[in-house]
Design a protein around this motif. Structure first.
Motif, short mmCIF file in Angstrom:
data_model
loop_
_atom_site.label_atom_id
_atom_site.label_comp_id
_atom_site.label_asym_id
_atom_site.label_seq_id
_atom_site.Cartn_x
_atom_site.Cartn_y
_atom_site.Cartn_z
N ASP A 82 14.79 -5.98 12.82
CA ASP A 82 13.75 -5.23 13.73
C ASP A 82 13.18 -3.98 13.24
OD1 ASP A 82 13.81 -7.43 15.32
OD2 ASP A 82 15.42 -6.60 16.44
N LEU A 83 14.01 -3.32 12.19
CA LEU A 83 13.49 -1.99 11.80
C LEU A 83 12.04 -2.17 11.13
CD1 LEU A 83 16.61 -0.65 9.91
CD2 LEU A 83 15.67 0.04 12.14
N MET A 84 11.68 -3.45 10.68
CA MET A 84 10.29 -3.52 10.12
C MET A 84 9.26 -3.84 11.04
SD MET A 84 11.10 -5.60 6.57
CE MET A 84 9.55 -5.41 5.97
N SER A 85 9.53 -3.96 12.40
CA SER A 85 8.66 -3.99 13.34
C SER A 85 8.68 -3.11 14.47
CB SER A 85 8.77 -5.72 13.81
OG SER A 85 8.73 -6.34 12.86
N THR A 86 7.40 -2.76 15.22
CA THR A 86 7.56 -2.11 16.03
C THR A 86 7.65 -2.72 17.41
OG1 THR A 86 5.05 -2.55 16.79
CG2 THR A 86 5.51 -0.66 15.20
N THR A 87 7.96 -2.26 18.61
CA THR A 87 8.27 -2.75 19.79
C THR A 87 7.29 -3.54 20.32
OG1 THR A 87 7.26 -0.86 20.93
CG2 THR A 87 9.79 -0.96 20.72
N GLU A 88 6.11 -3.74 19.69
CA GLU A 88 5.12 -4.60 20.10
C GLU A 88 4.85 -5.62 19.06
OE1 GLU A 88 4.21 -1.19 19.71
OE2 GLU A 88 4.33 -0.73 21.74
N GLY A 89 5.78 -5.68 18.14
CA GLY A 89 5.68 -6.77 17.09
C GLY A 89 4.88 -6.62 15.81
N GLU A 90 4.18 -5.34 15.88
CA GLU A 90 3.50 -5.11 14.93
C GLU A 90 4.22 -4.58 13.53
OE1 GLU A 90 0.21 -5.82 14.50
OE2 GLU A 90 0.30 -6.57 16.34
N PRO A 91 3.95 -4.88 12.16
CA PRO A 91 4.72 -4.12 11.28
C PRO A 91 4.95 -2.55 11.38
CG PRO A 91 2.92 -5.73 10.33
CD PRO A 91 2.67 -5.26 11.73
N ALA A 92 5.98 -2.24 11.09
CA ALA A 92 6.12 -0.86 11.28
C ALA A 92 5.49 0.05 9.96
CB ALA A 92 7.68 -0.49 11.01
N ASP A 93 4.84 1.23 10.44
CA ASP A 93 4.24 2.02 9.27
C ASP A 93 5.10 2.80 8.60
OD1 ASP A 93 2.33 3.01 7.75
OD2 ASP A 93 1.69 4.59 9.66
N VAL A 94 6.01 2.06 7.62
CA VAL A 94 6.93 2.95 7.08
C VAL A 94 6.85 2.83 5.63
CG1 VAL A 94 9.63 2.93 6.58
CG2 VAL A 94 8.75 2.52 8.88
N PHE A 95 6.59 3.51 4.88
CA PHE A 95 6.31 3.64 3.36
C PHE A 95 7.16 2.78 2.75
CE2 PHE A 95 6.24 5.12 -0.87
CZ PHE A 95 4.95 5.19 -1.29
N LEU A 96 8.48 2.77 3.04
CA LEU A 96 9.46 2.14 2.11
C LEU A 96 9.23 0.58 2.46
CD1 LEU A 96 12.33 1.80 0.92
CD2 LEU A 96 13.38 1.95 2.89
N PHE A 97 8.93 0.28 3.73
CA PHE A 97 8.81 -1.25 3.87
C PHE A 97 7.70 -1.75 3.49
CE2 PHE A 97 11.60 -0.41 8.09
CZ PHE A 97 12.60 -0.25 7.03
N ASN A 98 6.38 -1.05 3.63
CA ASN A 98 5.21 -1.56 3.29
C ASN A 98 4.71 -1.49 1.94
OD1 ASN A 98 4.91 -2.09 6.09
ND2 ASN A 98 3.92 -0.16 6.57
N VAL A 99 5.27 -0.43 1.30
CA VAL A 99 4.63 -0.08 -0.11
C VAL A 99 5.97 -0.38 -1.36
CG1 VAL A 99 3.76 1.47 -1.66
CG2 VAL A 99 3.12 1.56 1.05
N LEU A 100 7.04 0.25 -1.09
CA LEU A 100 8.01 0.05 -2.06
C LEU A 100 8.61 -1.43 -2.12
CD1 LEU A 100 9.85 3.42 -1.79
CD2 LEU A 100 7.66 2.88 -3.26
N LEU A 101 9.17 -1.96 -0.88
CA LEU A 101 9.97 -3.14 -0.86
C LEU A 101 9.08 -4.15 -1.70
CD1 LEU A 101 11.84 -3.34 2.46
CD2 LEU A 101 12.51 -2.55 -0.04
#
Length: 334
Positions: A82-101
């Motif tokens: 769940d760390l990768m998603s917001t409470t609304e179910g949208e992808p979390a705006d986190v650089f590690l998750f969206n760009v690096l992984l």
């Protein structure tokens, strides 16, 4: 006016390279290669940015990378949940998750293409074509193509049998090519930060651009014929498929850790310097603002409008003293 400034910018960059040339007289003798490479850059820019076919290709490539990034997200969801998603179910705006992984997954794809000999075949083909176009020996041409796809470490492994025999000048060319390129594993990350069409065209232009600069800064005295030189394009020989795949995945993880550590350190240092400069009595300029003004004339001379030159100069300076990741983050947020 913009075309005139573009021409002025090209001449200015060539002049700077000529000032740093190891052999200024010999550099003039390479003018045919330089003009051809500049023409190819213009042609590539026109095809990718101003034709329907070029735009269609870029859109297809961007969509393909989007699909790959979606698969990469599935792996991240399994580990981080769940760390990768917001409470609304949208992808979390986190650089590690969206760009690096996603780098880890793209690295795995590169490993598969390398093991199946598809990627080495493509690299050798591009290297052969570059030899005919650039006027460079085959090893330098191969290195230019391989650096663009594999990255610095892997390409030098494939050339390890030839490096001890090469002259200082040729080693400089190989290093310049490696330092000016990004591997395919990084391209996917850049797609999440910048407009894909500009990432793609930058890769193509840079491929030819580094040869222009090398022809000026580091011209060779003699013609070099590598003949039928054998390049080890299969450093994983003897390893099983899963060994190779595991190695590439681990390499991708190392890149993620290195990039993350570099960003944390550099961004923190820049923040510290910005605040130190703002503490100066009567000063309202941060460290990055000052760098922007220093590089402002250079930005203007390479074709950037004057009202945007300070911002562009700041981005150029940030790239110079930190890395392209920090620069891209600033560009994304500007």
């Amino acid at each position: 006016m913009s075309i005139v400034m573009g021409i002025v910018g090209i001449l200015f960059v060539i002049f700077l390279a000529w000032i740093a040339s190891s052999n200024k007289k010999l550099a003039f003798k390479h003018w045919k290669n330089i003009v051809l490479l500049l023409a190819l850059q213009l042609l590539a820019a026109f095809l990718f940015l101003s034709t329907t076919g070029g735009q269609t290709f870029i859109l297809w490539l961007a969509n393909a990378f989007d699909e790959l990034l979606g698969f990469a997200r599935e792996g991240g969801l399994f580990v981080f949940g769940d760390l990768m998603s917001t409470t609304e179910g949208e992808p979390a705006d986190v650089f590690l998750f969206n760009v690096l992984l996603p780098i880890i997954f793209i690295s795995a794809i590169i490993g598969i293409l390398s093991f199946t000999r598809i990627l080495p075949f493509i690299i050798k083909g591009i290297g052969f074509l570059l030899t005919k176009i650039t006027g460079m020996p085959y090893i330098e041409s191969y290195n230019g193509a391989a650096s663009m796809m594999l990255g610095q470490s892997e390409v030098f492994v494939s050339l390890k049998n030839h490096l001890p025999k090469m002259t200082t000048q040729r080693l400089y060319t190989l290093s310049a090519q490696a330092m000016s390129s990004i591997s395919l594993s990084i391209v996917g990350a850049f797609f999440t930060m910048l407009d894909p069409q500009f990432v793609i065209i930058a890769i193509v232009l840079n491929l030819f651009g580094v040869y222009v600069i090398v022809h000026i800064i580091n011209p060779y005295e003699e013609e070099i014929d590598d003949g039928d030189v054998e390049i080890s394009t299969n450093p994983e020989k003897g390893k099983s498929f899963f060994q190779v795949l595991g190695d590439y995945i681990i390499d991708g993880g190392k890149i993620v850790l290195i990039v993350g550590a570099m960003l944390i350190g550099f961004i923190a240092l820049i923040g510290l310097l910005n605040n130190i400069f703002l503490l100066i009595p009567g000063s309202s300029l941060s460290f990055q603002d000052i760098l922007g003004y220093i590089f402002m004339p250079i930005a203007f001379l390479i074709g950037i409008p004057w009202d945007e030159a300070q911002t562009a100069g700041s981005l150029m300076a940030t790239k110079l003293i930190t890395n392209e990741w920090r620069r891209n983050l600033l560009l994304t947020n500007s």
